[in-house]
Design a protein around this motif. Structure first.
Motif, PDB file in Angstrom:
ATOM      1  N   GLY A  74      14.522  28.331  36.660  1.00  0.00           N
ATOM      2  CA  GLY A  74      13.778  28.711  37.860  1.00  0.00           C
ATOM      3  C   GLY A  74      14.213  30.024  38.473  1.00  0.00           C
ATOM      4  N   LYS A  75      15.103  30.740  37.814  1.00  0.00           N
ATOM      5  CA  LYS A  75      15.604  32.010  38.347  1.00  0.00           C
ATOM      6  C   LYS A  75      14.612  33.151  38.140  1.00  0.00           C
ATOM      7  CE  LYS A  75      19.894  34.731  38.187  1.00  0.00           C
ATOM      8  NZ  LYS A  75      21.239  34.874  37.565  1.00  0.00           N
ATOM      9  N   LEU A  76      13.854  33.102  37.023  1.00  0.00           N
ATOM     10  CA  LEU A  76      12.916  34.162  36.671  1.00  0.00           C
ATOM     11  C   LEU A  76      11.485  33.749  36.963  1.00  0.00           C
ATOM     12  CD1 LEU A  76      14.393  35.191  33.178  1.00  0.00           C
ATOM     13  CD2 LEU A  76      14.994  36.092  35.438  1.00  0.00           C
ATOM     14  N   THR A  77      10.614  34.754  37.089  1.00  0.00           N
ATOM     15  CA  THR A  77       9.199  34.459  37.340  1.00  0.00           C
ATOM     16  C   THR A  77       8.476  34.039  36.063  1.00  0.00           C
ATOM     17  OG1 THR A  77       8.627  36.793  37.018  1.00  0.00           O
ATOM     18  CG2 THR A  77       9.097  36.081  39.279  1.00  0.00           C
ATOM     19  N   VAL A  78       8.980  34.482  34.904  1.00  0.00           N
ATOM     20  CA  VAL A  78       8.345  34.165  33.625  1.00  0.00           C
ATOM     21  C   VAL A  78       9.422  33.901  32.578  1.00  0.00           C
ATOM     22  CG1 VAL A  78       6.282  35.551  34.089  1.00  0.00           C
ATOM     23  CG2 VAL A  78       8.230  36.590  32.900  1.00  0.00           C
ATOM     24  N   SER A  79       9.001  33.359  31.439  1.00  0.00           N
ATOM     25  CA  SER A  79       9.880  33.221  30.288  1.00  0.00           C
ATOM     26  C   SER A  79       9.806  34.521  29.486  1.00  0.00           C
ATOM     27  CB  SER A  79       9.448  32.038  29.421  1.00  0.00           C
ATOM     28  OG  SER A  79      10.136  32.042  28.184  1.00  0.00           O
TER      29      SER A  79
END
Length: 341
Positions: free
Chosen positions: A136-141
């Motif tokens: 959940g740290k990034l907006t995307v994979s």
């Protein structure tokens, strides 16, 4: 003697730091064993500064011992502290493919935590990135987003550059670097599950010289990055190593170094020797070493992601004592093993 196992590869030459307090059973990492600031008298060939750099072309590469050769880069040498005492990790603040964000942090992530570790690893062939949003740290994979952008991984529909932001400086990895024309495949991979950052492999080293300065380890390790000078002539793999002419004090003071630690430019890491490497298929680097008395020659992988120096041996089946071995791929039976030192 010499030669080796595993398709002619005789072992591995790790150049990383290793554990801060290694067990007594483990030898010092190779760079530490080769370095002494003391004057050892006649015949002293020890390095005086615990530093080295690595630069590569399409088929050739070099290790610079003692620091870096300023002639090998164009523009400035950008420096940043290492954020680990056991691997060469730096702060990666963002990663883009063209204008597409691959590493972008959610607003809920605190400003001081908006980075992922990026390990500078010559033993990794490609650019390796997470295939998750890191909890959940990034907006995307990152990997899935890149894959969606190119369609086919090995026949990409677009040919954009990657832009990696390290400690506030953006570094470009063009298409002709990350796509391996010799084997018709992309050198971009997804990280193993649970790995929290990037592995920055040979696709970076083929465009940038990277300096690893451990002079003040473990208090501080400095990583330097400079754009490879295309007019710099790399040594041939089977040619002789070369001693770099001593650089005068006035030229040292005029070196173009940015973001250096306090006082660093007065005593920069300037190389003393150039050692040739061979770049195989644009993905692996090999160096020749000799070990023992009498000397036996081995071709080993050069790896900044490991602190182990090891050569493969093969035990003699009828040796009088268990574990006695002949180095270099003895043909008389027994199993292969790694002898470290």
């Amino acid at each position: 003697g010499g030669g080796g196992m595993m398709g002619g590869m005789g072992g591995m030459m790790g150049s990383a730091m290793g554990a801060k307090a290694p067990p007594p059973s483990l030898p010092l990492p190779l760079l530490f064993s080769l370095t002494s600031s003391k004057d050892l008298g006649a015949g002293d060939r020890m390095l005086k500064r615990r530093a080295f750099s690595f630069v590569s072309g399409e088929t050739k590469g070099e290790i610079h011992l003692g620091g870096y050769d300023p002639a090998a880069i164009q523009g400035d040498m950008f420096m940043t502290p290492c954020i680990s005492t056991h691997d060469y990790s730096v702060v990666a603040m963002s990663l883009k493919y063209g204008s597409t964000d691959l590493i972008k942090f959610k607003p809920s992530v605190a400003k001081g935590a908006q980075y992922v570790p990026a390990i500078m690893d010559s033993g990794t062939s490609c650019l390796v990135m997470p295939d998750s949003d890191l909890g959940g740290k990034l907006t995307v994979s990152p990997f899935s987003t890149w894959k969606d952008a190119v369609g086919s991984v090995d026949a990409p529909a677009t040919q954009e550059s990657f832009f990696l932001n390290i400690a506030g400086r953006e570094f470009e990895i063009p298409y002709h670097i990350w796509y391996l024309s010799d084997t018709n495949q992309s050198c971009v991979q997804k990280a193993p599950p649970g790995f929290p950052g990037l592995l920055v492999g040979d696709v970076f080293f083929r465009r940038y010289l990277v300096l690893f300065d451990l002079e003040r380890y473990p208090e501080e390790v400095v990583i330097g990055i400079g754009l490879h000078n295309p007019s710099y002539s790399l040594l041939g793999y089977y040619g002789d190593s070369q001693v770099i002419p001593k650089i005068s004090a006035d030229k040292v003071q005029s070196l173009n170094i940015t973001n250096a630690p306090p006082g660093y430019t007065k005593h920069p890491a300037i190389a003393t020797d150039r050692i040739p490497l061979y770049n195989q298929f644009q993905t692996q680097y090999f160096i020749n070493v000799s070990v023992g008395t009498p000397r036996q020659n081995f071709t080993v992988i050069f790896d900044t992601g490991s602190s182990v120096f090891g050569i493969f041996s093969q035990c003699i089946a009828d040796a009088p004592n268990y574990g006695s071995c002949s180095f270099g791929g003895y043909q008389g039976g027994g199993g292969g093993m790694m002898g470290t030192g």
